[in-house]
Design a protein around this motif. Structure first.
Motif, PDB file in Angstrom:
ATOM      1  N   ARG A  99      49.494  29.417  18.444  1.00  0.00           N
ATOM      2  CA  ARG A  99      49.047  28.704  19.542  1.00  0.00           C
ATOM      3  C   ARG A  99      49.938  28.710  20.714  1.00  0.00           C
ATOM      4  NH1 ARG A  99      49.043  23.908  21.941  1.00  0.00           N
ATOM      5  NH2 ARG A  99      47.336  22.920  22.512  1.00  0.00           N
ATOM      6  N   SER A 100      51.165  28.571  20.339  1.00  0.00           N
ATOM      7  CA  SER A 100      52.282  28.640  21.517  1.00  0.00           C
ATOM      8  C   SER A 100      52.410  29.955  22.149  1.00  0.00           C
ATOM      9  CB  SER A 100      53.663  27.993  21.055  1.00  0.00           C
ATOM     10  OG  SER A 100      54.199  28.992  19.814  1.00  0.00           O
ATOM     11  N   LYS A 101      52.066  31.119  21.344  1.00  0.00           N
ATOM     12  CA  LYS A 101      52.052  32.349  22.172  1.00  0.00           C
ATOM     13  C   LYS A 101      51.167  32.471  23.400  1.00  0.00           C
ATOM     14  CE  LYS A 101      55.565  33.818  20.182  1.00  0.00           C
ATOM     15  NZ  LYS A 101      56.908  34.027  21.206  1.00  0.00           N
ATOM     16  N   VAL A 102      49.969  32.035  22.766  1.00  0.00           N
ATOM     17  CA  VAL A 102      48.895  31.833  23.658  1.00  0.00           C
ATOM     18  C   VAL A 102      49.271  30.983  24.797  1.00  0.00           C
ATOM     19  CG1 VAL A 102      46.470  31.212  24.157  1.00  0.00           C
ATOM     20  CG2 VAL A 102      47.038  31.917  21.850  1.00  0.00           C
ATOM     21  N   ILE A 103      50.073  29.828  24.816  1.00  0.00           N
ATOM     22  CA  ILE A 103      50.325  29.072  25.784  1.00  0.00           C
ATOM     23  C   ILE A 103      51.348  29.985  26.953  1.00  0.00           C
ATOM     24  CG2 ILE A 103      51.470  26.933  26.725  1.00  0.00           C
ATOM     25  CD1 ILE A 103      48.719  26.336  25.666  1.00  0.00           C
ATOM     26  N   ASP A 104      52.199  30.721  26.065  1.00  0.00           N
ATOM     27  CA  ASP A 104      53.024  31.442  27.012  1.00  0.00           C
ATOM     28  C   ASP A 104      52.444  32.478  27.796  1.00  0.00           C
ATOM     29  OD1 ASP A 104      55.092  30.407  25.628  1.00  0.00           O
ATOM     30  OD2 ASP A 104      55.734  32.061  24.358  1.00  0.00           O
ATOM     31  N   ALA A 105      51.555  33.236  27.122  1.00  0.00           N
ATOM     32  CA  ALA A 105      50.704  34.326  27.859  1.00  0.00           C
ATOM     33  C   ALA A 105      50.084  33.277  29.047  1.00  0.00           C
ATOM     34  CB  ALA A 105      49.573  34.806  27.258  1.00  0.00           C
ATOM     35  N   ALA A 106      49.434  32.187  28.619  1.00  0.00           N
ATOM     36  CA  ALA A 106      48.805  31.507  29.909  1.00  0.00           C
ATOM     37  C   ALA A 106      49.735  30.929  31.190  1.00  0.00           C
ATOM     38  CB  ALA A 106      48.115  30.205  29.387  1.00  0.00           C
ATOM     39  N   THR A 107      51.058  30.710  30.561  1.00  0.00           N
ATOM     40  CA  THR A 107      51.818  30.306  31.645  1.00  0.00           C
ATOM     41  C   THR A 107      52.462  31.468  32.337  1.00  0.00           C
ATOM     42  OG1 THR A 107      52.898  28.930  29.813  1.00  0.00           O
ATOM     43  CG2 THR A 107      54.422  29.301  31.696  1.00  0.00           C
ATOM     44  N   MET A 108      52.344  32.773  31.741  1.00  0.00           N
ATOM     45  CA  MET A 108      52.908  33.918  32.494  1.00  0.00           C
ATOM     46  C   MET A 108      51.867  34.490  33.471  1.00  0.00           C
ATOM     47  SD  MET A 108      55.016  36.520  30.078  1.00  0.00           S
ATOM     48  CE  MET A 108      54.341  35.941  28.559  1.00  0.00           C
ATOM     49  N   LEU A 109      50.731  34.352  33.017  1.00  0.00           N
ATOM     50  CA  LEU A 109      49.704  35.203  33.607  1.00  0.00           C
ATOM     51  C   LEU A 109      48.592  34.317  34.368  1.00  0.00           C
ATOM     52  CD1 LEU A 109      48.712  37.944  30.896  1.00  0.00           C
ATOM     53  CD2 LEU A 109      50.374  38.148  32.915  1.00  0.00           C
ATOM     54  N   GLY A 110      48.370  33.029  34.079  1.00  0.00           N
ATOM     55  CA  GLY A 110      47.455  32.076  34.529  1.00  0.00           C
ATOM     56  C   GLY A 110      47.103  32.039  35.823  1.00  0.00           C
ATOM     57  N   ARG A 111      48.187  31.698  36.718  1.00  0.00           N
ATOM     58  CA  ARG A 111      48.149  31.458  38.152  1.00  0.00           C
ATOM     59  C   ARG A 111      48.146  32.823  38.937  1.00  0.00           C
ATOM     60  NH1 ARG A 111      47.853  26.260  38.398  1.00  0.00           N
ATOM     61  NH2 ARG A 111      49.325  25.182  36.791  1.00  0.00           N
ATOM     62  N   THR A 112      48.685  33.821  38.302  1.00  0.00           N
ATOM     63  CA  THR A 112      48.911  35.186  39.121  1.00  0.00           C
ATOM     64  C   THR A 112      47.443  36.015  38.947  1.00  0.00           C
ATOM     65  OG1 THR A 112      50.000  35.913  37.173  1.00  0.00           O
ATOM     66  CG2 THR A 112      51.161  35.378  39.220  1.00  0.00           C
ATOM     67  N   THR A 113      47.302  35.767  37.466  1.00  0.00           N
ATOM     68  CA  THR A 113      45.829  36.811  37.409  1.00  0.00           C
ATOM     69  C   THR A 113      44.615  36.211  36.767  1.00  0.00           C
ATOM     70  OG1 THR A 113      46.363  36.758  35.101  1.00  0.00           O
ATOM     71  CG2 THR A 113      47.549  38.485  36.179  1.00  0.00           C
ATOM     72  N   GLY A 114      44.590  34.921  36.545  1.00  0.00           N
ATOM     73  CA  GLY A 114      43.603  34.025  36.194  1.00  0.00           C
ATOM     74  C   GLY A 114      43.274  34.500  34.600  1.00  0.00           C
ATOM     75  N   LEU A 115      44.109  34.955  33.974  1.00  0.00           N
ATOM     76  CA  LEU A 115      44.109  35.175  32.564  1.00  0.00           C
ATOM     77  C   LEU A 115      42.847  34.417  32.080  1.00  0.00           C
ATOM     78  CD1 LEU A 115      44.979  36.090  29.693  1.00  0.00           C
ATOM     79  CD2 LEU A 115      46.398  33.900  29.539  1.00  0.00           C
ATOM     80  N   VAL A 116      41.698  35.034  31.343  1.00  0.00           N
ATOM     81  CA  VAL A 116      40.586  34.519  30.704  1.00  0.00           C
ATOM     82  C   VAL A 116      40.770  34.132  29.272  1.00  0.00           C
ATOM     83  CG1 VAL A 116      38.210  34.763  30.673  1.00  0.00           C
ATOM     84  CG2 VAL A 116      39.163  35.851  32.416  1.00  0.00           C
ATOM     85  N   LEU A 117      40.718  32.920  28.882  1.00  0.00           N
ATOM     86  CA  LEU A 117      40.603  32.634  27.576  1.00  0.00           C
ATOM     87  C   LEU A 117      38.980  32.499  27.293  1.00  0.00           C
ATOM     88  CD1 LEU A 117      43.567  32.031  27.255  1.00  0.00           C
ATOM     89  CD2 LEU A 117      42.861  29.794  26.256  1.00  0.00           C
ATOM     90  N   VAL A 118      38.744  33.558  26.216  1.00  0.00           N
ATOM     91  CA  VAL A 118      37.168  33.556  25.750  1.00  0.00           C
ATOM     92  C   VAL A 118      37.125  32.846  24.301  1.00  0.00           C
ATOM     93  CG1 VAL A 118      35.556  35.254  25.523  1.00  0.00           C
ATOM     94  CG2 VAL A 118      37.104  35.657  27.004  1.00  0.00           C
ATOM     95  N   ASP A 119      36.194  31.997  24.489  1.00  0.00           N
ATOM     96  CA  ASP A 119      36.232  31.495  23.176  1.00  0.00           C
ATOM     97  C   ASP A 119      34.771  31.737  22.378  1.00  0.00           C
ATOM     98  OD1 ASP A 119      35.765  29.331  21.055  1.00  0.00           O
ATOM     99  OD2 ASP A 119      36.211  27.715  22.030  1.00  0.00           O
ATOM    100  N   CYS A 120      35.077  32.324  21.572  1.00  0.00           N
ATOM    101  CA  CYS A 120      34.064  32.776  20.667  1.00  0.00           C
ATOM    102  C   CYS A 120      33.993  32.347  19.341  1.00  0.00           C
ATOM    103  CB  CYS A 120      33.814  34.387  20.606  1.00  0.00           C
ATOM    104  SG  CYS A 120      33.054  35.097  22.235  1.00  0.00           S
ATOM    105  N   SER A 121      34.738  31.252  19.135  1.00  0.00           N
ATOM    106  CA  SER A 121      34.745  30.576  17.604  1.00  0.00           C
ATOM    107  C   SER A 121      33.751  29.515  17.616  1.00  0.00           C
ATOM    108  CB  SER A 121      36.403  29.870  17.723  1.00  0.00           C
ATOM    109  OG  SER A 121      36.424  28.661  18.343  1.00  0.00           O
ATOM    110  N   ALA A 122      33.864  28.833  16.557  1.00  0.00           N
ATOM    111  CA  ALA A 122      32.597  28.067  16.305  1.00  0.00           C
ATOM    112  C   ALA A 122      33.233  26.630  15.920  1.00  0.00           C
ATOM    113  CB  ALA A 122      31.774  28.437  15.199  1.00  0.00           C
ATOM    114  N   THR A 123      34.282  26.182  16.556  1.00  0.00           N
ATOM    115  CA  THR A 123      35.139  25.044  16.066  1.00  0.00           C
ATOM    116  C   THR A 123      35.442  24.259  17.327  1.00  0.00           C
ATOM    117  OG1 THR A 123      37.343  24.483  15.327  1.00  0.00           O
ATOM    118  CG2 THR A 123      37.101  26.478  16.076  1.00  0.00           C
ATOM    119  N   TYR A 124      35.687  22.887  17.016  1.00  0.00           N
ATOM    120  CA  TYR A 124      36.193  21.992  17.988  1.00  0.00           C
ATOM    121  C   TYR A 124      37.593  22.285  18.249  1.00  0.00           C
ATOM    122  CZ  TYR A 124      32.177  18.679  18.203  1.00  0.00           C
ATOM    123  OH  TYR A 124      30.980  18.211  18.340  1.00  0.00           O
TER     124      TYR A 124
END
Ligand SMILES: NC(=O)c1ccc[n+]([C@@H]2O[C@H](COP(=O)([O-])OP(=O)(O)OC[C@H]3O[C@@H](n4cnc5c(N)ncnc54)[C@H](OP(=O)(O)O)[C@@H]3O)[C@@H](O)[C@H]2O)c1
Ligand SMILES: *[C@@H]1O[C@H](CO)[C@@H](O)[C@H](O)[C@H]1NC(C)=O
Length: 384
Positions: A99-124
């Motif tokens: 989970r923290s690795k996903v946040i790391d990627a979001a921090t690095m790439l979110g604002r500059t590239t719009g990193l897309v998180l795609v949720d194809c799970s079936a959970t809350y």
């Protein structure tokens, strides 16, 4: 000659079940098409319920196509993601580090590239991650209905930057229901009502009943055709339809929750999963429902109507259950397992906008998710 790539869209996929794997296959097979459109999707990470496989350097490259193809094969065969270690430029992290690795990627790439998180799970469980990603400027694409159907505050947070979220596949799989409603709303044309048959299973069951067949037999036939969940009560209870209805109601601006939706179950609580096993329900429970269903179908027919299991979102709230509709309407003409949605507004007052077609399936759903991802690219297209 393909156009030069103008935008690279990095993606992290949460969930690689039936839909997620189809999505990865579509991404790989659409490479030439997307290159022609000046777009490249870069899959930088893929997560399942226990771990995350992530590219070594998410800034410069993604997981390569050979690895993604292997990943699909491994997950389809029931292997864990860790089986793919040693196949190339990637690392594996187990929960909770994943989970923290996903946040790391979001921090690095979110604002500059719009990193897309795609949720194809079936959970809350993905909701807090998705909310954090929104804070880091990421885009969100969902096939998973649950993050949008929990607390209203979660919904509000996720859609707070409406240009950066897409959730077309949560309602009607690949059908453009959300996009159509969004366009009408954005044009200032007030949507007064949405009526839809949003369960392929219940659409099939209700249309078969018109020919005088028995409810119990039709449900068992639907099960044998693979249209139902393993326990058909998961469909007959209406909760899945209610989730879709809630997403549509919230899209129309209603600040409501699941508790505010009236859901009619097609079986009584005496025949519920707490009281009766799946086998007993199929063997002896279902037939107890035949007579009352037959009477309702006949009563509707005597008025020139047919029964449909619908969601109805109007100014007075949101209902899910059986409703008589004219035989000669889009809903009344529905056959088989298609979904159909009627949208009424000032412009579509007497003749509603109708969207109809296959409303389920891994392939169709994944195609809807891919179209959502591509739809986000313009936000981050580099100016020449
Ligand atoms: N199939 C359809 O026709 C259809 C249509 C519309 C919408 N949808 C929606 O699409 C979503 C996916 O459906 P599906 O049929 O592909 O489901 P599925 O086969 O059950 O796959 C779910 C995947 O999510 C993973 N997962 C579970 N918890 C996770 C977490 N906390 N973080 C990341 N991944 C997690 C699972 O991991 P493991 O592999 O480790 O179990 C699995 O890979 C569902 O929400 C469904 O309602 C499906
Ligand atoms: C979707 O994928 C799941 C998991 O691979 C599979 O069990 C299911 O049968 C598939 N559904 C359809 C309609 O192909």
């Amino acid at each position: 000659m393909p156009a030069p790539v103008k935008s690279v869209l990095p993606v992290v996929l949460l969930g690689c079940g039936g839909v997620g794997r189809y999505l990865l296959r579509h991404i790989v097979s659409c490479r030439p098409l997307h290159a022609n459109q000046g777009v490249a999707i870069r899959v930088v990470g893929v997560a399942d319920s226990s771990s995350l496989l992530v590219a070594d350097d998410v800034h410069s490259s993604g997981l390569d196509d050979a690895l993604l193809t292997q990943l699909c094969a491994a997950k389809a065969a029931g292997s864990p993601l860790s089986a793919l270690l040693g196949q190339g430029h990637c690392q594996l992290f187990q929960n909770p580090e994943a989970r923290s690795k996903v946040i790391d990627a979001a921090t690095m790439l979110g604002r500059t590239t719009g990193l897309v998180l795609v949720d194809c799970s079936a959970t809350y469980d993905t909701v807090s991650l998705l909310k954090d990603a929104v804070d880091h400027g990421c885009c969100i694409v969902l096939a998973n209905k649950k993050p949008l159907t929990g607390a209203y505050e979660d919904f509000q947070k996720l859609v707070s930057n409406f240009r950066r979220i897409r959730f077309e596949s949560t309602v009607g799989a690949g059908l453009p229901v959300i996009a159509s409603a969004t366009r009408i709303i954005a044009s200032g044309d007030p949507v007064s009502c949405i009526v839809g048959s949003l369960s392929g299973t219940l659409g099939y069951v209700m249309s078969e009943l018109e020919d005088g067949k028995k409810f119990s037999e039709v449900v068992k036939k639907a099960k044998s055709l693979g249209y139902t969940e393993p326990d058909p009560r998961d469909d007959l209870g209406g909760m899945d339809v209610a989730r879709k209805a809630l997403i549509l109601a919230r899209l129309l601006g209603q600040q409501i929750s699941m508790d505010n939706i009236n859901v009619e179950s097609l079986y009584p609580s005496e025949l519920g999963p707490d009281a009766v096993s799946t086998e007993d329900f199929l063997e002896s429970g279902l037939v107890q429902l035949d007579k009352s269903m037959e009477e309702r179908v006949k009563a509707a027919s005597s008025r020139g109507n047919v029964l449909r299991y619908v969601c109805e979102i109007g100014s007075t709230g949101c209902q899910v259950g059986l409703k008589e509709v004219p035989k000669d309407s889009a809903l009344g003409r529905l056959r088989g397992s298609d979904n159909v949605v009627e949208i009424y507004s000032r412009c579509y007052e007497s003749s509603p906008l109708v969207i109809q077609g296959a409303g389920a399936g891994n392939d169709t759903t994944a195609a809807g998710v891919l179209a959502d991802i591509i739809d986000l690219q313009d936000l981050f297209r580099k100016t020449a």
